[in-house]
Enzyme design. Structure first.
Site, PDB file in Angstrom:
ATOM      1  N   PRO A 199       6.662  -4.679  12.218  1.00 24.06           N
ATOM      2  CA  PRO A 199       6.602  -5.735  11.298  1.00 24.06           C
ATOM      3  C   PRO A 199       7.816  -6.554  11.216  1.00 24.06           C
ATOM      4  O   PRO A 199       9.244  -5.867  11.584  1.00 24.06           O
ATOM      5  CB  PRO A 199       6.219  -5.403   9.967  1.00 24.06           C
ATOM      6  CG  PRO A 199       5.359  -3.980  10.432  1.00 24.06           C
ATOM      7  CD  PRO A 199       6.258  -3.543  11.508  1.00 24.06           C
ATOM      8  N   LYS A 204      14.383  -3.432  14.403  1.00 25.46           N
ATOM      9  CA  LYS A 204      14.324  -3.389  15.760  1.00 25.46           C
ATOM     10  C   LYS A 204      15.501  -3.938  16.354  1.00 25.46           C
ATOM     11  O   LYS A 204      15.943  -3.153  17.171  1.00 25.46           O
ATOM     12  CB  LYS A 204      13.000  -4.250  16.308  1.00 25.46           C
ATOM     13  CG  LYS A 204      11.679  -4.111  15.313  1.00 25.46           C
ATOM     14  CD  LYS A 204      10.534  -4.898  16.098  1.00 25.46           C
ATOM     15  CE  LYS A 204      10.652  -6.069  15.760  1.00 25.46           C
ATOM     16  NZ  LYS A 204      10.322  -6.310  14.041  1.00 25.46           N
ATOM     17  N   GLU A 421      -4.247 -10.517 -19.585  1.00 25.97           N
ATOM     18  CA  GLU A 421      -3.054  -9.657 -19.148  1.00 25.97           C
ATOM     19  C   GLU A 421      -3.653  -8.329 -19.567  1.00 25.97           C
ATOM     20  O   GLU A 421      -3.661  -7.301 -18.763  1.00 25.97           O
ATOM     21  CB  GLU A 421      -1.836  -9.813 -19.171  1.00 25.97           C
ATOM     22  CG  GLU A 421      -1.257 -11.316 -18.347  1.00 25.97           C
ATOM     23  CD  GLU A 421      -1.572 -11.234 -17.040  1.00 25.97           C
ATOM     24  OE1 GLU A 421      -1.492 -10.037 -16.441  1.00 25.97           O
ATOM     25  OE2 GLU A 421      -1.833 -12.073 -16.319  1.00 25.97           O
TER      26      GLU A 421
END
EC number: 3.4.24.-
Length: 615
Positions: A199, A204, A421
């Site tokens: 991802p 990388k 909530e």
């Protein structure tokens, strides 16, 4: 370097030359003011001996007076008398004559437009090209790879954390570059190409630089999108030039970032018979087949879309090895945090383990951003160091968005949001499969929410059971259930909850095979498309209209069941619901420490009744 120093002088001389040519062409050289007089007046001045000298041309006469008349000392007149020279001789006036030659002016007038076009061409394709690193028009086929050496990369494996299982694979590449003979004695050679898959933000590119830094070899870095330009054939030429440079610098590493921009499957999305990208890809395939791995050239590439790559690129002998760099687990996140914490001033007793626990799913880039955000939060409150509360605030900012404290809700709207909530929070605390509640708030956020319930997992999960999915539906439906229970009607505040719940229910039925009605068949598959991420996920439906109706009924049944469970749970905990909403209205943000009813407790009712919340 000498060529670069001479370029400003070259451009300067070219600019001066163009200015001179333009001045000649358009008559910009300044000349003294000339007074035009009649020929008869000229003869009178000549007789009076007031003329000092003359310049006689084919059709006119230019002269200078001994004393200015009306402020003018230079005059001109039309030449009329061919026997003028006799009169000049009698008057004793020196004069000269020339035959007008327009050859130079004619030639310059013809060449000027061409020279202007050549200068424009030079600036566009040479001067601009040099600024962009293209090397001019003649250098468009040259590789644009950036070359780093060991001290340029400044990255080693010590800077790469959280992927210990991947380092073993990468160490082999470093070992080969340092000691080729050790592998060659048994006939082994390093894989021609290694593809780093993962991802975005998992490191990388950092890993590729670390390999070059550890091996102390040149590192050619280029993006897949930099190969293709507006000229046909440029991409293929740059591929050839890149590999030629690499062979000359061997041992070295070639790193192609965003390989999917170059290696996309041929024939997909191509509107021309001979697409430029296909030529570039074909040249890359030819180079991979042509170079000898024993030369010491290692090819690394990175992509987050391996599904769109051409199969010919991934076959054995080209990219022999694929290494997955996934999101780090808790141990990996802890290691990454320790690397980035060296860049800030933090409190000595900072609980890094806790930060790693509350950041599941975050990549290395996300964690680096989190550390920076925490430092900004600490600076904003004028603290001497960064503390755990700063990291907590940074996580909430990343997850829920920026607080909009300036937004003012009406009192009745705040009450609806508070009950909504608190319904989510109590449902989550009552179901053992759900992550514990960390915080509940009714402060509007920039993400578009008027409030939020923050849950934090205690550990990483790789599998999700049917019960967990069904309980998740209950938590999502609990906000609307609380509104209906207290006020007797519902609002649009649950729109996002309903959308997420519908998606989960549909996947539960069509993708995960968890529906008792439709069985264990996978009815919808996700396919990769050509266009970006929004259209990348395309659903392929392999069922009839009758099955589609059964899917809709199954999804609706799951949602109604979840709503009934949520309603029954909140009816049982009505006192906690009212008390929590009152506290939330007073403090706007509460935690389980401030309201113990939010602590995990398994007390869901055994039975429930389906309720129509649309009425």
């Amino acid at each position: 370097m000498a060529m670069n120093k001479d370029k400003p002088w070259t451009l300067y001389l070219l600019a001066v030359g163009l200015a001179v040519l333009a001045a000649v062409q358009f008559g910009l050289f300044s000349q003294p003011a000339v007074q035009a007089i009649p020929y008869s007046q000229f003869l009178q001045l000549l007789d009076q001996q007031k003329v000092s000298d003359l310049h006689i041309e084919h059709e006119r006469i230019l002269g200078r007076l001994q004393e200015p008349i009306d402020g003018h000392s230079v005059f001109s007149t039309v030449r009329v008398d061919p026997a003028l020279s006799e009169q000049l001789g009698r008057s004793g006036v020196a004069f000269s004559g020339v035959v007008e030659d327009n050859t130079v002016a004619t030639v310059m007038g013809a060449l000027m437009p061409l020279l202007m076009l050549l200068a424009l061409w030079y600036f566009l394709f040479h001067g601009l090209g040099q600024k962009q690193g293209l090397g001019g028009l003649m250098g468009v086929g040259k590789s644009r790879a950036r070359v780093y050496v060991e001290h340029d990369t400044q990255v080693t494996f010590a800077d790469v954390a959280g992927i210990d299982d991947v380092k073993g694979e990468l160490t082999e590449i470093v070992s080969f570059l340092k000691n080729k003979a050790w592998y060659a004695r048994l006939g082994a050679h390093v894989p021609k190409g290694t593809l780093l898959v993962g991802p975005p933000g998992t490191g990388k590119t950092l890993v590729a630089k670390a390999i070059a830094g550890e091996a102390a070899v040149p590192f050619f870095s280029i993006s897949g999108s930099e190969f293709v330009e507006m000229f046909v054939g440029v991409g293929a030429a740059r591929v050839r030039d890149l590999f030629d440079q690499a062979r000359q610098a061997a041992p070295c590493i070639i790193f192609i970032d965003e390989l999917d921009a170059l290696g996309k499957m041929r024939g997909v999305g191509s509107f021309g018979g001979n697409d430029e990208k296909e030529q570039t890809l074909n040249q890359l395939l030819a180079e991979l087949d042509g170079f000898d791995p024993r030369e010491g050239v290692v090819l690394l590439a990175a992509t987050n879309r391996p599904e769109v790559l051409d199969p010919a690129l991934l076959r054995a002998g080209r990219f022999d090895r694929q290494i997955l760099i996934d999101r780090p687990d808790r141990k990996g996140r802890l290691a990454i945090l320790k690397v980035h914490l060296h860049k800030i001033i933090y409190k000595n007793d900072l609980d890094c383990e806790r930060i790693a626990e509350i950041t599941p799913g975050l990549t290395g880039a996300d964690l680096a951003n989190l550390v920076n955000e925490a430092a900004i939060v600490a600076t904003r409150r004028s603290s001497q160091w960064v503390e755990l509360q700063d990291f907590t605030a940074a996580v909430e900012r990343l997850v829920a968005g920026i607080e909009r404290k300036g937004s003012v809700l009406r009192s009745d709207e705040r009450q609806v949001v508070a009950y909504h909530e608190m319904g989510h929070a109590l449902a989550a605390s009552s179901l053992p499969a759900m992550d514990p509640v960390h915080k509940v708030s009714i402060i509007p956020r920039a993400a578009g929410s008027l409030g939020y319930t923050l849950q934090r997992p205690t550990d990483d999960r790789y599998l999700i059971s049917t019960q967990m999915l069904r309980d998740r539906l209950v938590v999502l439906m609990a906000g609307r259930a609380a509104e209906h229970l207290v006020f007797g009607q519902v609002s649009t505040g649950a729109a996002d909850d309903l959308g997420r719940a519908t998606d989960i229910a549909r996947q539960l039925v069509t993708r995960f095979g968890m529906s008792p009605v439709l069985g264990q068949a996978v009815l919808e598959r996700q396919q990769a498309g050509y266009l970006g991420d929004s259209l990348l996920r395309q659903e392929r439906k392999d069922y009839s209209e009758q099955t589609a109706r059964e899917i809709d009924l199954a999804v609706r049944g799951l949602l109604e069941e979840a709503y009934g469970r949520a309603r029954a749970l909140l009816e049982q905990r009505r006192d906690d619901l009212d008390a929590g909403a009152r506290l939330l209205l007073a403090k706007e943000t509460i935690t389980p420490e401030e309201f113990p009813a939010l602590q995990p407790q398994a007390n869901e009712p055994a039975t429930y009744v389906l309720v129509d919340a649309t009425k």
